[in-house]
Write a protein that holds these residues in place. Structure first.
Motif, PDB file in Angstrom:
ATOM      1  N   VAL A  60       0.897  -1.316   0.099  1.00 34.19           N
ATOM      2  CA  VAL A  60      -0.049   0.073  -0.137  1.00 34.19           C
ATOM      3  C   VAL A  60       0.985   1.295  -0.027  1.00 34.19           C
ATOM      4  CG1 VAL A  60      -1.655   1.292   1.102  1.00 34.19           C
ATOM      5  CG2 VAL A  60      -1.885  -1.116   1.315  1.00 34.19           C
ATOM      6  N   PHE A  61       0.900   1.815  -1.159  1.00 31.63           N
ATOM      7  CA  PHE A  61       1.694   3.196  -1.223  1.00 31.63           C
ATOM      8  C   PHE A  61       0.971   4.513  -0.843  1.00 31.63           C
ATOM      9  CE2 PHE A  61       3.327  -0.210  -4.175  1.00 31.63           C
ATOM     10  CZ  PHE A  61       4.602   0.130  -3.921  1.00 31.63           C
ATOM     11  N   ALA A  62       1.534   5.303  -0.031  1.00 27.16           N
ATOM     12  CA  ALA A  62       0.807   6.655   0.289  1.00 27.16           C
ATOM     13  C   ALA A  62       1.522   7.739  -0.107  1.00 27.16           C
ATOM     14  CB  ALA A  62       0.481   6.651   1.921  1.00 27.16           C
ATOM     15  N   GLY A  63       0.753   8.701  -0.910  1.00 26.08           N
ATOM     16  CA  GLY A  63       1.445   9.810  -1.398  1.00 26.08           C
ATOM     17  C   GLY A  63       0.296  11.120  -1.344  1.00 26.08           C
ATOM     18  N   ASP A  64       0.714  12.338  -1.174  1.00 29.37           N
ATOM     19  CA  ASP A  64       0.125  13.586  -1.230  1.00 29.37           C
ATOM     20  C   ASP A  64       0.138  14.228  -2.375  1.00 29.37           C
ATOM     21  OD1 ASP A  64      -1.714  14.017   1.178  1.00 29.37           O
ATOM     22  OD2 ASP A  64       0.069  13.982   2.264  1.00 29.37           O
ATOM     23  N   VAL A 107       3.195  -1.283   4.333  1.00 22.65           N
ATOM     24  CA  VAL A 107       2.499   0.261   4.068  1.00 22.65           C
ATOM     25  C   VAL A 107       3.804   1.202   3.762  1.00 22.65           C
ATOM     26  CG1 VAL A 107       1.532   2.251   5.317  1.00 22.65           C
ATOM     27  CG2 VAL A 107       0.536  -0.076   5.742  1.00 22.65           C
ATOM     28  N   VAL A 108       3.840   1.786   2.620  1.00 21.63           N
ATOM     29  CA  VAL A 108       4.965   2.543   2.086  1.00 21.63           C
ATOM     30  C   VAL A 108       4.731   3.992   2.134  1.00 21.63           C
ATOM     31  CG1 VAL A 108       6.545   2.647   0.160  1.00 21.63           C
ATOM     32  CG2 VAL A 108       5.483   0.652   0.621  1.00 21.63           C
ATOM     33  N   ASP A 109       5.515   4.710   2.748  1.00 20.38           N
ATOM     34  CA  ASP A 109       5.520   6.130   2.444  1.00 20.38           C
ATOM     35  C   ASP A 109       6.260   6.650   1.553  1.00 20.38           C
ATOM     36  OD1 ASP A 109       5.206   8.995   2.409  1.00 20.38           O
ATOM     37  OD2 ASP A 109       6.506   9.298   4.545  1.00 20.38           O
ATOM     38  N   ALA A 110       5.352   7.040   0.216  1.00 21.82           N
ATOM     39  CA  ALA A 110       5.862   7.316  -1.295  1.00 21.82           C
ATOM     40  C   ALA A 110       6.188   8.605  -1.165  1.00 21.82           C
ATOM     41  CB  ALA A 110       5.228   6.671  -2.222  1.00 21.82           C
ATOM     42  N   GLY A 111       5.520   9.509  -0.486  1.00 20.53           N
ATOM     43  CA  GLY A 111       5.250  10.929  -0.554  1.00 20.53           C
ATOM     44  C   GLY A 111       4.328  11.788   0.155  1.00 20.53           C
ATOM     45  N   VAL A 112       4.076  11.270   1.627  1.00 15.59           N
ATOM     46  CA  VAL A 112       3.196  11.986   2.386  1.00 15.59           C
ATOM     47  C   VAL A 112       3.669  13.385   3.035  1.00 15.59           C
ATOM     48  CG1 VAL A 112       1.406  11.728   4.398  1.00 15.59           C
ATOM     49  CG2 VAL A 112       2.161   9.434   2.890  1.00 15.59           C
ATOM     50  N   ASN A 113       2.856  14.286   3.102  1.00 17.05           N
ATOM     51  CA  ASN A 113       3.186  15.628   3.529  1.00 17.05           C
ATOM     52  C   ASN A 113       3.037  15.503   5.035  1.00 17.05           C
ATOM     53  OD1 ASN A 113       3.989  18.306   3.521  1.00 17.05           O
ATOM     54  ND2 ASN A 113       1.946  19.135   3.168  1.00 17.05           N
ATOM     55  N   HIS A 114       3.844  14.560   5.637  1.00 20.51           N
ATOM     56  CA  HIS A 114       4.096  14.498   7.295  1.00 20.51           C
ATOM     57  C   HIS A 114       5.250  13.898   7.664  1.00 20.51           C
ATOM     58  CE1 HIS A 114       1.910  13.961  10.988  1.00 20.51           C
ATOM     59  NE2 HIS A 114       2.405  12.776  11.397  1.00 20.51           N
ATOM     60  N   GLY A 233       1.129  10.764  -9.359  1.00 23.95           N
ATOM     61  CA  GLY A 233       1.566  11.043  -7.861  1.00 23.95           C
ATOM     62  C   GLY A 233       2.640  10.164  -7.389  1.00 23.95           C
ATOM     63  N   LEU A 234       3.304  10.438  -6.558  1.00 19.36           N
ATOM     64  CA  LEU A 234       4.543   9.757  -6.078  1.00 19.36           C
ATOM     65  C   LEU A 234       4.175   8.325  -5.970  1.00 19.36           C
ATOM     66  CD1 LEU A 234       6.225  12.560  -3.868  1.00 19.36           C
ATOM     67  CD2 LEU A 234       7.337  11.459  -5.948  1.00 19.36           C
ATOM     68  N   GLU A 235       3.078   7.990  -5.115  1.00 20.71           N
ATOM     69  CA  GLU A 235       2.392   6.761  -4.753  1.00 20.71           C
ATOM     70  C   GLU A 235       1.965   5.987  -6.279  1.00 20.71           C
ATOM     71  OE1 GLU A 235      -1.643   8.937  -4.614  1.00 20.71           O
ATOM     72  OE2 GLU A 235       0.425   9.005  -4.991  1.00 20.71           O
ATOM     73  N   ILE A 236       1.690   6.822  -7.167  1.00 17.03           N
ATOM     74  CA  ILE A 236       1.361   6.168  -8.428  1.00 17.03           C
ATOM     75  C   ILE A 236       2.656   5.673  -9.236  1.00 17.03           C
ATOM     76  CG2 ILE A 236       0.252   6.474 -10.712  1.00 17.03           C
ATOM     77  CD1 ILE A 236      -1.851   8.369  -9.160  1.00 17.03           C
ATOM     78  N   ALA A 237       3.451   6.497  -9.177  1.00 12.79           N
ATOM     79  CA  ALA A 237       4.755   6.244  -9.757  1.00 12.79           C
ATOM     80  C   ALA A 237       5.454   4.979  -9.006  1.00 12.79           C
ATOM     81  CB  ALA A 237       5.715   7.379  -9.910  1.00 12.79           C
ATOM     82  N   MET A 238       5.444   4.922  -7.814  1.00  9.57           N
ATOM     83  CA  MET A 238       6.111   4.009  -7.054  1.00  9.57           C
ATOM     84  C   MET A 238       5.471   2.645  -7.237  1.00  9.57           C
ATOM     85  SD  MET A 238       7.647   4.234  -3.066  1.00  9.57           S
ATOM     86  CE  MET A 238       8.532   5.849  -3.656  1.00  9.57           C
ATOM     87  N   MET A 239       4.094   2.510  -7.491  1.00 13.40           N
ATOM     88  CA  MET A 239       3.336   1.589  -7.831  1.00 13.40           C
ATOM     89  C   MET A 239       3.742   1.025  -9.158  1.00 13.40           C
ATOM     90  SD  MET A 239      -0.770   1.333  -6.666  1.00 13.40           S
ATOM     91  CE  MET A 239      -0.954   3.094  -6.865  1.00 13.40           C
TER      92      MET A 239
END
Length: 344
Positions: A60-64, A107-114, A233-239
């Motif tokens: 699961v990739f997360a990004g803002d 769970v992957v932080d690909a680019g979360v603003n936190h 998005g960063l999460e989309i690219a990482m996926m």
């Protein structure tokens, strides 16, 4: 950045062997429907007439997304990091379904603003604290997009097992996915946008206009990786990177809903043979997903009216993959059960 090399799973001899194995089971020809084609597909992916499911995992990739500044989401951006916290606390739907079905969840932080800090259970691959607003600027630089792809490839390369599912979390990512869908399929923006997390009809129209203006603003962008960097998005690219590497490693790719399929659209433009490795878990209720699946000539396993994301559709579909390989491996043949076959 070397792109993984993906070969077609086409194999006439193995295909014939799988057909014989499937057709010789104690059942009328074709009577297990899509489970039969699924079993054959998994066998071809794994290059064996005895397919199996081993150590399934979901990333699961997360990004803002900077485009939330345009008012395209019903929820504030903080929900992205708050939901990541929910994943880590085992409180989200994907946690429940993954545990239920014996799936390892990453769970992957690909680019979360936190700033999460070092956290057990969180893979920190943050390329940047979210993307820029693609209404004005490309969402990512070429270097950021390449870094996200490479992180995804490395994560997939390190996974054990032979089934990888994909999920995502990112407020604003249905806007990014709809823009990618428009650019990569040529379908009108109006056929790509939907309510996302719950926009009103006026909100959907606003989202459509934001995307249309952005597409006009970046009119010269057409190559797949450029489209990904500009609108993704960063999460989309990482996926997308993880999908490419997983297919190169001959793993089954379990494709979830609208956002995940937008990443696959990119990957398939780069390496069309990746589609041989994809099992489409479900048809999302998010407007546009059915058209994405039609564009890819994909047959989803489930249609449950889901539009949550997180990889939940993939987790729910995994038991069908088990059923497909188990009937091939465990069901009696007409000979072994001494059951008479259909008369000529």
């Amino acid at each position: 950045m070397p792109i993984p090399s993906i070969s077609s799973t086409a194999n006439d001899n193995l295909s014939a062997a799988l057909d014989r194995a499937i057709n010789n089971k104690t059942k009328p020809l074709g009577s297990l429907g899509m489970l039969e084609s699924l079993a054959k597909q998994i066998g071809l992916i794994q290059n064996t007439a005895a397919p199996s499911i081993q150590d399934p995992a979901i990333l699961v990739f997360a990004g803002d997304h900077g485009v939330v500044a345009e008012g395209v989401s019903a929820y504030p951006q903080d929900v992205t990091w708050q939901m990541v916290e929910n994943f880590l606390a085992q409180g989200a739907a994907i946690n429940v379904f993954a545990k239920q079905n014996g799936i390892a969840l990453h769970v992957v932080d690909a680019g979360v603003n936190h700033d999460f800090g070092p956290r057990d259970g969180l893979l920190d691959r943050k390329v940047a604290p979210g993307t820029r607003n693609f209404a004005n600027d490309p969402a990512m630089t070429a270097a950021q997009c390449a870094a996200a792809l490479e992180h995804g490839m490395a994560l997939a390369a390190d996974l054990p097992g032979n089934v990888v599912g994909f999920g995502e979390m990112g407020i604003g990512n249905t806007t990014a996915a709809a823009a990618l869908m428009h650019k990569l399929t040529g379908l009108p923006v109006a056929q790509c946008v939907g309510a996302g997390t719950g926009l009103s009809s006026e909100g959907v129209l606003h989202k459509q206009r934001v995307i249309e203006a952005a597409v006009e603003h970046h009119a010269a962008i057409n190559e797949p990786l450029d489209v990904l960097a500009t609108f993704g998005g960063l999460e989309i690219a990482m996926m997308a990177g993880a999908m490419l590497k997983a297919a190169e490693r001959h793993k089954v790719l379990l494709i979830d809903g609208f956002i995940v399929t937008s990443a696959l659209l990119v990957a398939a433009k780069i390496q069309p043979a990746i589609l041989d490795y994809c099992v489409f878990a479900h048809c999302s209720d998010e407007s546009g997903h059915r058209r994405m699946l039609d564009h890819l000539h994909a047959r989803p396993l489930l249609q449950l009216g889901l539009r949550l994301g997180e990889g939940t559709g993939g987790a729910l579909a995994l038991p069908l993959l088990h059923a497909a390989v188990n009937f091939v491996g465990q069901m009696a043949t007409f000979e072994s059960a001494q059951v008479s076959e259909k008369s000529a």
